[in-house]
Enzyme design. Sequence first.
Site, PDB file in Angstrom:
ATOM      1  N   LYS A 344     -26.800  -5.269 -18.530  1.00 33.41           N
ATOM      2  CA  LYS A 344     -25.672  -5.076 -19.177  1.00 33.41           C
ATOM      3  C   LYS A 344     -24.893  -6.490 -19.202  1.00 33.41           C
ATOM      4  O   LYS A 344     -24.432  -6.701 -20.188  1.00 33.41           O
ATOM      5  CB  LYS A 344     -24.989  -4.448 -17.773  1.00 33.41           C
ATOM      6  CG  LYS A 344     -23.477  -4.247 -18.357  1.00 33.41           C
ATOM      7  CD  LYS A 344     -22.630  -3.771 -17.142  1.00 33.41           C
ATOM      8  CE  LYS A 344     -22.157  -4.950 -16.448  1.00 33.41           C
ATOM      9  NZ  LYS A 344     -21.265  -4.933 -15.395  1.00 33.41           N
ATOM     10  N   MET A 345     -25.285  -7.480 -18.323  1.00 35.92           N
ATOM     11  CA  MET A 345     -24.530  -9.060 -18.308  1.00 35.92           C
ATOM     12  C   MET A 345     -25.088  -9.667 -19.421  1.00 35.92           C
ATOM     13  O   MET A 345     -24.413 -10.322 -20.361  1.00 35.92           O
ATOM     14  CB  MET A 345     -24.791  -9.572 -17.352  1.00 35.92           C
ATOM     15  CG  MET A 345     -24.062  -9.052 -15.870  1.00 35.92           C
ATOM     16  SD  MET A 345     -24.310 -10.250 -14.406  1.00 35.92           S
ATOM     17  CE  MET A 345     -23.819  -9.031 -13.003  1.00 35.92           C
TER      18      MET A 345
END
Length: 461
Positions: A344-345
């Site tokens: 996600k990051m």
Amino acid sequence: MRKRWGSLLVVAQKLSTTSAWQQQQLVPVSRTNPLHRRTNSNMIPGPRSAFVATKSSATLVATPATRQSQRLFQSMSESGADSVTASKSKKRKISDAPNKDTTTAADIASWLETADRRELQKRAKDYGIKANQKSDILRAEIRMAASLVSSVLVGNEDVPKTKAMATETSAVPITPEAAEEDDSTVPLPKTPATTPKKKTKKSPKPIKTISPPKGWLETYQLVEELRQDRSAPVDMDGSEALPQTELGPQTFRFQVLVALMLSSQTKDATVGETMRTLQQHGLTVDNIQQTPSTRLNELIRKVGFHNNKTKYIKQAVEILKEQYDGDIPPTAKELMELPGVGPKMAFIVENVAWNKTTGIGVDTHMHRMFNQLKWVTSKTPEQTRTQLEAWLPKEYWSSVNLLWVGFGQEVQQFKPKMLRKALNSSRPKDALKLIHRLGLDYRKEGDKLGLEEEIAAALKQ
């Protein structure tokens, strides 16, 4: 004292009945020597190896390894330890069953006729045979094992070998001295050398394209309308809004990375406050590298898991200096190799910092809402990402995270504002149904705000 004498005498009896061939194989008393498994080292004073087996013409003599045990051994013999063993005659003696290494196959055969199942199972374990078989099978296997062991000891090659005894044959040790004395010794079977298989990382399966859910585009466009004001917490304290653009693109990219690393398990408002504290301290790669870990931990102490995040940021800074000349990795794959950075990051940093989109960053809000809308059927955010990328057109990948994260925040945290925005939208009926599916009870909130009539009018459209 009588207990000690009895246990030590059992050891002496075992040693005295051991064959000359076995003398060459004996090792000092230890936990791994099967001859001494019944002895308790705590009963013998001094070191654990209290008795050492030494070679004598045809028998073995247990010689005390220490002076203290020497006195104990002598006193045991003088005080009539035979009476101790006589008192233990009620129990089954070890010598009742023939020794597997010193008796002939004929002795084993005669013993097998009277042995009960318990004795058969015990003898089977000595030979490495499965003990949970039927008694008849155990007798046959033990008889074959006795013949095989006898043939190995005397060098007889005519005895047939069974599959069950292949392992036992390889387990019989033959010393070089014994091989020189008897040229007819059967050579031990060699087991083929096997090289361990190397574990190879499985490459990710290609994403299969599936048909989009019905009516998804209308819903997506409705959410875009409801989010036109950009007033959610992520709009003010997210990774796009917090970094300093005036310090150059390289510092901007580094601050995007730090903001995402701080955001895990932390509210956006807390991330925003912490980022502004770091920016006052000097949020650059060089300055964070020179900042002690204790000081950095104090600066970010309000975010969740700040101890781990301090360690991850310090480790990441060193990697950026050594491998990327103070900049951040340019791809999501390389970003995921940094400590504390997940998919996600990585996809969000790649999108915001490098203006490239190779994947969708999915957080818990998106995971929850897309399952509620039946756009995906998943159990984890990573599964949601994989399914979403399979049907959502790529032109929406760069905006889907910020759009839906802010929408989920408003539905959960700012219900009165979201209800009014739904009533004032171009499609109020669809908007009310949408927020209701996502967990906002518009009737309950409408009663609190006195909006019953507006809600009823919207539903009639």
